[in-house]
Design a protein around this motif. Structure first.
Motif, short mmCIF file in Angstrom:
data_model
loop_
_atom_site.label_atom_id
_atom_site.label_comp_id
_atom_site.label_asym_id
_atom_site.label_seq_id
_atom_site.Cartn_x
_atom_site.Cartn_y
_atom_site.Cartn_z
N SER A 138 -12.49 64.73 75.75
CA SER A 138 -11.12 64.64 75.29
C SER A 138 -10.23 64.73 76.53
CB SER A 138 -10.81 65.79 74.33
OG SER A 138 -9.45 65.76 73.97
N ARG B 41 -6.73 63.87 76.83
CA ARG B 41 -5.48 63.46 76.18
C ARG B 41 -4.23 63.60 77.03
NH1 ARG B 41 -6.51 66.07 70.21
NH2 ARG B 41 -8.38 64.86 69.82
N SER C 68 -14.12 53.31 74.50
CA SER C 68 -13.21 53.68 73.42
C SER C 68 -13.15 52.49 72.47
CB SER C 68 -11.82 54.01 73.96
OG SER C 68 -10.93 54.32 72.92
N GLY C 69 -13.74 52.65 71.29
CA GLY C 69 -13.80 51.53 70.36
C GLY C 69 -14.63 50.42 70.96
N TYR D 249 -13.73 48.76 73.70
CA TYR D 249 -13.36 48.61 75.12
C TYR D 249 -14.26 49.46 76.01
CZ TYR D 249 -9.20 46.55 73.10
OH TYR D 249 -8.34 45.75 72.38
N SER E 138 -5.01 52.82 79.95
CA SER E 138 -4.83 51.72 78.99
C SER E 138 -5.50 52.00 77.65
CB SER E 138 -5.36 50.41 79.57
OG SER E 138 -6.77 50.41 79.59
N LEU E 139 -6.32 53.05 77.59
CA LEU E 139 -7.04 53.38 76.36
C LEU E 139 -6.20 54.23 75.43
CD1 LEU E 139 -10.50 54.28 77.91
CD2 LEU E 139 -9.88 52.15 76.76
N ASP E 140 -6.61 54.25 74.16
CA ASP E 140 -6.01 55.14 73.17
C ASP E 140 -6.65 56.51 73.37
OD1 ASP E 140 -5.06 56.51 70.99
OD2 ASP E 140 -6.18 55.34 69.50
N LEU E 141 -5.93 57.42 74.02
CA LEU E 141 -6.50 58.71 74.39
C LEU E 141 -6.24 59.80 73.35
CD1 LEU E 141 -5.66 58.59 78.19
CD2 LEU E 141 -7.85 58.11 77.07
N ILE E 142 -5.71 59.42 72.20
CA ILE E 142 -5.52 60.39 71.13
C ILE E 142 -6.87 60.90 70.65
CG2 ILE E 142 -4.73 60.66 68.74
CD1 ILE E 142 -2.44 58.74 69.46
N HIS E 143 -7.86 60.01 70.66
CA HIS E 143 -9.21 60.36 70.24
C HIS E 143 -10.08 60.60 71.47
CE1 HIS E 143 -7.95 59.11 66.28
NE2 HIS E 143 -7.58 57.93 66.78
N VAL F 267 -13.12 60.05 74.05
CA VAL F 267 -13.75 58.85 74.58
C VAL F 267 -15.21 59.15 74.88
CG1 VAL F 267 -11.63 57.86 75.56
CG2 VAL F 267 -13.02 59.40 76.95
#
Length: 80
Positions: A8, A10, A33-34, A36, A48-53, A55
């Motif tokens: 995490s 974030r 992440s997903g 990516y 550039s990643l969604d860091l809410i979740h 990785v």
């Protein structure tokens, strides 16, 4: 050797610490992440990643001791 873990990262500080730890690592650091896959040595890529979740991180090296050193640097930086 391959080591995989979930992290995490974030906050801005955690992202900077994470990338700084990876900078001198002799192997590869893939941040997933997903769908990516980003180079963990690239601060722009990680941001550039969604860091809410969390990785998924995949560490690859020819040396088990190098991976252990990197994991220790994560612990010291409080990323792990």
């Amino acid at each position: 050797m391959v080591k995989e873990l979930d992290l995490s990262i974030r906050t801005i500080t955690r992202v900077k610490d994470f990338v700084n730890c990876n900078w001198n690592f002799d192997g590869t650091v893939d941040v997933i992440s997903g769908r990516y896959i980003i180079d963990g040595k690239s601060i722009m890529g990680v941001f550039s990643l969604d860091l809410i979740h969390s990785v998924h991180v995949k560490l690859t090296s020819n040396s088990e001791s190098e991976i252990e050193k990197l994991l220790e640097s994560y612990r010291n930086a409080k990323v792990l």
